[in-house]
Design a protein around this motif. Sequence first.
Motif, short mmCIF file in Angstrom:
data_model
loop_
_atom_site.label_atom_id
_atom_site.label_comp_id
_atom_site.label_asym_id
_atom_site.label_seq_id
_atom_site.Cartn_x
_atom_site.Cartn_y
_atom_site.Cartn_z
N GLN A 1 -4.11 5.43 3.17
CA GLN A 1 -5.51 5.75 2.92
C GLN A 1 -5.71 7.26 2.74
O GLN A 1 -6.37 7.69 1.82
N SER B 1 0.84 -1.21 0.00
CA SER B 1 0.00 0.00 0.00
C SER B 1 0.87 1.25 0.00
O SER B 1 0.55 2.24 -0.68
N SER C 1 -0.12 7.18 6.34
CA SER C 1 -1.36 6.49 5.98
C SER C 1 -1.49 6.41 4.48
O SER C 1 -1.48 7.44 3.80
N LYS D 1 -0.63 2.99 8.85
CA LYS D 1 -2.05 2.96 9.22
C LYS D 1 -2.38 4.01 10.27
O LYS D 1 -3.18 3.80 11.17
#
Length: 198
Positions: A181, A43, A179, A148
């Motif tokens: 995300q 990721s 992160s 994360k």
Amino acid sequence: MTIERPRIKTARFITSLTGNQGFEGQGLPQIAVAGKSNVGKSSLINCLCGNHKLARISQEPGKTRLVNVFLLNDRSHLIDLPGYGFARVSRGMQEDWGRMMNEFLNGSPHLKLMLHLVDIRHEPGEHDQLMAKWIRAANLPFVVVATKADKLSKAQRQRAIFAIARTLGVQPWEIQPFSAQTREGKEELLARFPEGCL
Ligand SMILES: Nc1nc2c(ncn2[C@@H]2O[C@H](COP(=O)(O)OP(=O)(O)O)[C@@H](O)[C@H]2O)c(=O)[nH]1
Ligand SMILES: [Mg+2]
């Protein structure tokens, strides 16, 4: 005058190796990514490179036993090292992992930066501590990336960073919250890439 921020403009997959078979890579500088299975290595690579499909994000932890090599901006190699610390892995495989990591850390003259990923929510485990020790012993520049970060509040994060620093024996400023995300920490991390890598 505008100062251009470091950016990954092009990234492409080069090869997968089944071990440390002496990837020479034409002498380009290397940045390596290490961390537990499922910590968010793929990721992070996808996020840094702005390509969601570059490193396959596996839902099945512990599957990547390969070293994946990517070319960044035609200037450096990003090396995705096999994840570690997965309970199902046999002792023999763990020993292989230790040998391979040490060969890699000590035998790659082009290695310029280690990105050591740990989950911001958890106290680093035995393998994380070993990894940190080996990186220090090899005298390599490193950043501990606390992945994360979106899972914790700002206040919790600060506490987590101090706990990770203590367990790994590093300074809090050597830890970068990140992160994939929200892309938090992406610019800061790219800014830590050594001269000539991007
Ligand atoms: N919430 C959140 N989940 C993440 C983040 N990074 C990775 N994950 C999730 O964690 C799991 C493992 O990620 P992956 O990149 O495959 O980890 P790898 O095994 O280290 O390559 C996947 O389900 C990801 O979606 C992040 O920054 N935030
Ligand atoms: Mg992966």
